[in-house]
Design a protein around this motif. Structure first.
Motif, PDB file in Angstrom:
ATOM      1  N   GLY A   1       0.769  -1.233   0.000  1.00  0.00           N
ATOM      2  CA  GLY A   1       0.000   0.000   0.000  1.00  0.00           C
ATOM      3  C   GLY A   1       0.800   1.284   0.000  1.00  0.00           C
ATOM      4  O   GLY A   1       0.227   2.372   0.116  1.00  0.00           O
ATOM      5  N   VAL A   2       2.128   1.203  -0.130  1.00  0.00           N
ATOM      6  CA  VAL A   2       2.938   2.419  -0.173  1.00  0.00           C
ATOM      7  C   VAL A   2       2.793   3.062  -1.551  1.00  0.00           C
ATOM      8  O   VAL A   2       3.013   2.397  -2.571  1.00  0.00           O
ATOM      9  N   PRO A   3       2.414   4.343  -1.640  1.00  0.00           N
ATOM     10  CA  PRO A   3       2.312   5.004  -2.948  1.00  0.00           C
ATOM     11  C   PRO A   3       3.674   5.040  -3.646  1.00  0.00           C
ATOM     12  O   PRO A   3       4.722   5.119  -2.974  1.00  0.00           O
ATOM     13  N   PRO A   4       3.691   4.970  -4.976  1.00  0.00           N
ATOM     14  CA  PRO A   4       4.970   4.970  -5.692  1.00  0.00           C
ATOM     15  C   PRO A   4       5.907   6.103  -5.282  1.00  0.00           C
ATOM     16  O   PRO A   4       7.115   5.883  -5.121  1.00  0.00           O
ATOM     17  N   ALA A   5       5.375   7.306  -5.093  1.00  0.00           N
ATOM     18  CA  ALA A   5       6.230   8.451  -4.776  1.00  0.00           C
ATOM     19  C   ALA A   5       6.889   8.340  -3.403  1.00  0.00           C
ATOM     20  O   ALA A   5       7.846   9.056  -3.113  1.00  0.00           O
ATOM     21  N   GLN A   6       6.394   7.444  -2.545  1.00  0.00           N
ATOM     22  CA  GLN A   6       6.935   7.320  -1.190  1.00  0.00           C
ATOM     23  C   GLN A   6       7.786   6.069  -0.983  1.00  0.00           C
ATOM     24  O   GLN A   6       8.315   5.854   0.114  1.00  0.00           O
ATOM     25  N   VAL A   7       7.930   5.233  -2.018  1.00  0.00           N
ATOM     26  CA  VAL A   7       8.600   3.942  -1.851  1.00  0.00           C
ATOM     27  C   VAL A   7      10.043   4.105  -1.412  1.00  0.00           C
ATOM     28  O   VAL A   7      10.505   3.466  -0.451  1.00  0.00           O
ATOM     29  N   TYR A   8      10.806   4.972  -2.082  1.00  0.00           N
ATOM     30  CA  TYR A   8      12.232   5.071  -1.739  1.00  0.00           C
ATOM     31  C   TYR A   8      12.456   5.796  -0.416  1.00  0.00           C
ATOM     32  O   TYR A   8      13.429   5.514   0.293  1.00  0.00           O
ATOM     33  N   GLY A   9      11.553   6.715  -0.077  1.00  0.00           N
ATOM     34  CA  GLY A   9      11.638   7.318   1.250  1.00  0.00           C
ATOM     35  C   GLY A   9      11.433   6.274   2.333  1.00  0.00           C
ATOM     36  O   GLY A   9      12.142   6.248   3.335  1.00  0.00           O
ATOM     37  N   GLU A  10      10.475   5.388   2.109  1.00  0.00           N
ATOM     38  CA  GLU A  10      10.215   4.309   3.061  1.00  0.00           C
ATOM     39  C   GLU A  10      11.378   3.328   3.112  1.00  0.00           C
ATOM     40  O   GLU A  10      11.820   2.900   4.184  1.00  0.00           O
ATOM     41  N   LEU A  11      11.898   2.998   1.939  1.00  0.00           N
ATOM     42  CA  LEU A  11      12.971   2.012   1.855  1.00  0.00           C
ATOM     43  C   LEU A  11      14.297   2.567   2.374  1.00  0.00           C
ATOM     44  O   LEU A  11      15.237   1.803   2.610  1.00  0.00           O
ATOM     45  N   SER A  12      14.379   3.870   2.585  1.00  0.00           N
ATOM     46  CA  SER A  12      15.590   4.484   3.122  1.00  0.00           C
ATOM     47  C   SER A  12      15.654   4.429   4.636  1.00  0.00           C
ATOM     48  O   SER A  12      16.640   4.880   5.228  1.00  0.00           O
ATOM     49  N   THR A  13      14.625   3.873   5.264  1.00  0.00           N
ATOM     50  CA  THR A  13      14.593   3.773   6.727  1.00  0.00           C
ATOM     51  C   THR A  13      14.667   2.307   7.148  1.00  0.00           C
ATOM     52  O   THR A  13      14.205   1.416   6.426  1.00  0.00           O
TER      53      THR A  13
END
Length: 339
Positions: free
Chosen positions: A181-193
């Motif tokens: 459910g992570v929006p595409p625009a937020q995937v790398y921000g999420e994956l950076s944590t």
């Protein structure tokens, strides 16, 4: 179907290609100087995308041989950087490499391929852009007509069956977050944590008993064409090649929330000076506008998409340059635990 696959038009790509190659000086007589190599050993092009081989033969390698007398041969490559280690400069040494941009950039950082001049589309000079493509949801249309999405990919209750995923953290972790459910625009921000990485692996663990892994585009296509998976992640051109060569297979494509990424060319380092010059000639030939146009025309036409505008997630090459090593170790550990 190249117009659907590409993120950039041909006219946008070509200036970057030509500027990027400025660091590779052309012999005084240009490509015609290669006529002296009529009896030279074949140049070896290593590619992780063998499904593109016929189109590359028709647009690049066969015309180059006709123009110069220099034979060219193709070799399949897994993308392992160890394969690019100096090969002694002999007749069997690799000349050019063709792979996804993150692989070429990693090779460039290790000095395994030649640095090119930087440009607006290629600021660090690691590789020359060759094609923009996508990792899509592909599925067996004999099972259903409507296109599944990444969240359907994880729904084993409603859609029981095996799933094909890439045996690599690249694209696989992004897909897990999209499915969660992570929006595409937020995937790398999420994956950076650390929390985002944990979330991606938790999601993968939910699907683990149903995953059949693939490592190359050909393997992804084979899983689908042999009906070994109900649906799978797959490079778009690999799916197109199934539709072209096997009329009995009905594979659908949903490009919504596809991961878009670039494939790049590179000149392999460590060649002899004479062979390096001929490899440069070949790359200059490949990026000429008429050859690029011929390549587009030779690309196979594949299945139509999902019928609505697709939201794409561009693969973040800089993210993977920094994080590929640690995430690969985490992924390998996760796989061992899965065993």
């Amino acid at each position: 179907m190249f117009q659907i696959v590409s993120r950039r038009s041909l006219s946008a790509i070509l200036p970057g290609l030509l500027v990027a190659l400025a660091a590779l000086p052309v012999p005084v007589a240009g490509v015609q100087a290669a006529a002296r190599t009529r009896h030279s050993p074949a140049l070896v092009v290593a590619s992780t995308e063998p499904q593109l081989g016929p189109a590359q033969d028709a647009a690049f390698f066969q015309p180059f041989t006709r123009a110069t007398g220099q034979p060219v041969t193709r070799r399949a490559w897994t993308g392992a950087l160890s394969d690019l280690e100096p090969q002694g400069g002999g007749a069997s040494a690799w000349s050019l490499a063709f792979a996804e941009d993150s692989t070429i950039r990693a090779a460039c950082m290790q000095g395994l391929v030649v640095h090119l001049a930087g440009s607006a589309t290629n600021p660090d000079g690691c590789g020359a852009p060759g094609l923009a493509t996508q990792i899509v949801v592909a599925w067996d249309q004999t099972w259903r007509d409507s296109a599944p999405r990444w969240n359907d990919f994880w729904d084993i209750v409603r859609f029981p069956g095996k799933r094909g995923l890439r045996r690599d953290p690249r694209t696989t972790l992004e897909i897990a977050l999209l499915a969660d459910g992570v929006p595409p625009a937020q995937v790398y921000g999420e994956l950076s944590t650390p929390q985002g990485v944990d979330r991606a692996f938790r999601k993968l663990s939910q699907l683990r008993p149903y995953i059949t892994w693939w490592s190359t585009p050909a393997e992804a296509a084979s899983l689908l064409s042999r009906k070994q998976v109900l649906m799978g992640s797959a490079p778009r051109e690999a799916v197109d090649s199934i539709a072209t060569h096997d009329g009995q297979v009905r594979i659908g494509v949903n490009a919504d929330m596809a991961l878009s990424y670039d494939l790049s060319w590179a000149v392999v380092a460590g060649q002899s000076a004479e062979r390096l010059g001929r490899s440069r000639d070949l790359l200059h030939f490949i990026v000429q506008p008429d050859r690029q146009g011929a390549f587009v025309a030779a690309m196979p036409a594949g299945p139509s998409g999902s019928g609505h505008p697709a939201a794409l997630l561009p693969m973040d090459v800089q993210f993977w340059q920094v994080n590929y090593a640690p995430l690969s170790r985490r992924f390998a550990l996760w796989l061992r635990k899965a065993g």
